[in-house]
Design a protein around this motif. Sequence first.
Motif: not given
Lengths: 384, 257
Positions: A3, A200, A202-204, A206-209, A211-212, A214, A236, A240
């Motif tokens: 991390q 924003c 990047f945060m989107f 690198r989150s479950k969103y 991953r989903a 991709r 979604l 965005i």
Amino acid sequence: MKQNRIKTRYLVNFAALIVLFAVVVGMGMLGGNTMKLKIAPSVWQCSYLIIMAASLNLVLGFLGQLSLGHCGFMAVGAYAAALISLAFQRAGFYTEKAGAAFFLVLLISIAAAGVSAALLGLLVGIPALRLKGDYLAIITLGFGMIIVNVINNLPFCGQQGLSQGSASSALYASGLGFSNDEKMQYLWVAGLAVILCMTCMFMFVRSKYGRAIRAIRDNEIAASASGINVSYYKVLTFTISAFFAGITGALYACCNAALATSSFSFTNGSILNSVFIVVMVVVGGMGSLTGSVIAAVVLFLLNYTIKNGAWVSALPAFLQNVFTYPMLVYSIALIIVIMFRPRGIMGSREFALCDIPQWPGRIKAYFTSRAAGKAARKEGKSHG
Amino acid sequence: MAEVKTPVLETKHLGISFGGLHAVQDFNIQMNAGELVGLIGPNGAGKTTVFNLLTGVYVPTEGTVLLNGVPLNGKKTHQFVEAGIARTFQNIRLFNDMTVIENVKVACTKDMHYSLLDATFRTPKFWKAEKEVTDRAMELLEICGLADKADILSSSLPYGQQRKLEIARALATNMKVLLLDEPAAGMNPTETAELLSCINTIRDRFGVAILLIEHDMSLVMNVCERIQVIDYGLTIASGLPEEIANNPRVIAAYLGE
């Protein structure tokens, strides 16, 4: 520990960006009037191109859906921001482009631009994203063309309205449109917008969103069999992406004295059209936000220098002729990139300054594997 | 006092027709938790079609699927998964551009309840959910023997491990019923043996009902408690492995009259 490594990579990149921005701004401030005339508009244009390319990358690179109407959302954002700022101005909320009142209006306009584009994205996305591949591309292409015509024919913002003093000609004097001095003065607005939007995104991603979406790109059937609501995540992401495209519209309205729908139309020859944004994403790397940033800046600089002929005139005559048709150069560049790096220059990697020491090794490995592949093919041929 | 237990998975007269073709007709099955049932039949018998009906990929033209007694009519695939039916695929379908651990984490998405704002501002809720999922994914990879491969791309795994990764991904959905579509296809005997122990571990540890499509008869006869045989979309036999092995209709279907 891992991390932390990721954090350092981000921080180093971020610091380098700030330094670069400061250098550019410094050049603009100290370099006299000519320099200022070059730097200020360029930085503004770069900033909206960066956000444009990155936001399209969400749909094209991460979600894997081809959208050819991205500039349509930008147009909506630009007109929303311009009209709102003008409305405030006419209501006497602010008189000069400075002070708290103006900043508030600027903020409201940018937010409104994003929200209106996002709403439209939602509206278009719900039916359009039921389609795939070529069909989706055609629908979004149609959308990009339709939206331009719709805006043209709206009484309060169309060709008629805007040129008759309702928004267009007045934008410079009273609306968001900045003069060159103001562009220089408000460069930080552009810089801040880029930083916030990119963060924003990047945060989107690198989150479950992230991953989903991709997962949806890689295999839609497997994604839904893993419990992912495919249509929800598609709409979604599209929304965005449209939101950020709307914000770039507001930035566009800021750095232009007048708005004309022709600058967002599909067929315009400038660097700002939906296909060119797609090219930026593809060249930079589908699935690499930093790749989009780099491609946007590089292609902008290429376009800028070709137009202003700094180095073109030094080339041999026949090459100069080629460069009089910039679009030809871009297509050749695109073909070369696709031939050697089919997934874009960065692929789905993210650029990190910390990685530069490893580059020679990587490039070497790339050529070795290419050579090995070629040898294997030759071997196969001689046996066959 | 005999208590009537609701089966985990039950189908009633399940069937689907494509135009005039009755791909599956009157398919009835009852499975209890912890049970391992085999579904076999010659090529083109409709086994995978049954799986597609059980996961909501196809909408049945007749009959219902019940999970713990609750009918799942009219639900979409991801809602079937939320309800508790997970599957693997006959032809491997992994997320090729994602790492092994990410493949598993994707399947946990439905159990992660943070919002866009949490993700944008990286709130403690976000970190907590991400950490939980990472731990869970590592645990599942360990069960399937993939823990040391967590950070490589799933497409660079060897074939047998890709199959296992699919199972790990299915496990991550927290299912009650696991459908395995030819998990041993293309595996060598060693890999098949490893897979077998993996399947047994899963059943013992999670107590799930497993429905298995398989052509490897030794595998089916070894692990399945019951076997159901279909041919031309119709159930032609069901019962214990020994009964099936000696059933004249099954032999006829496989070898021809």
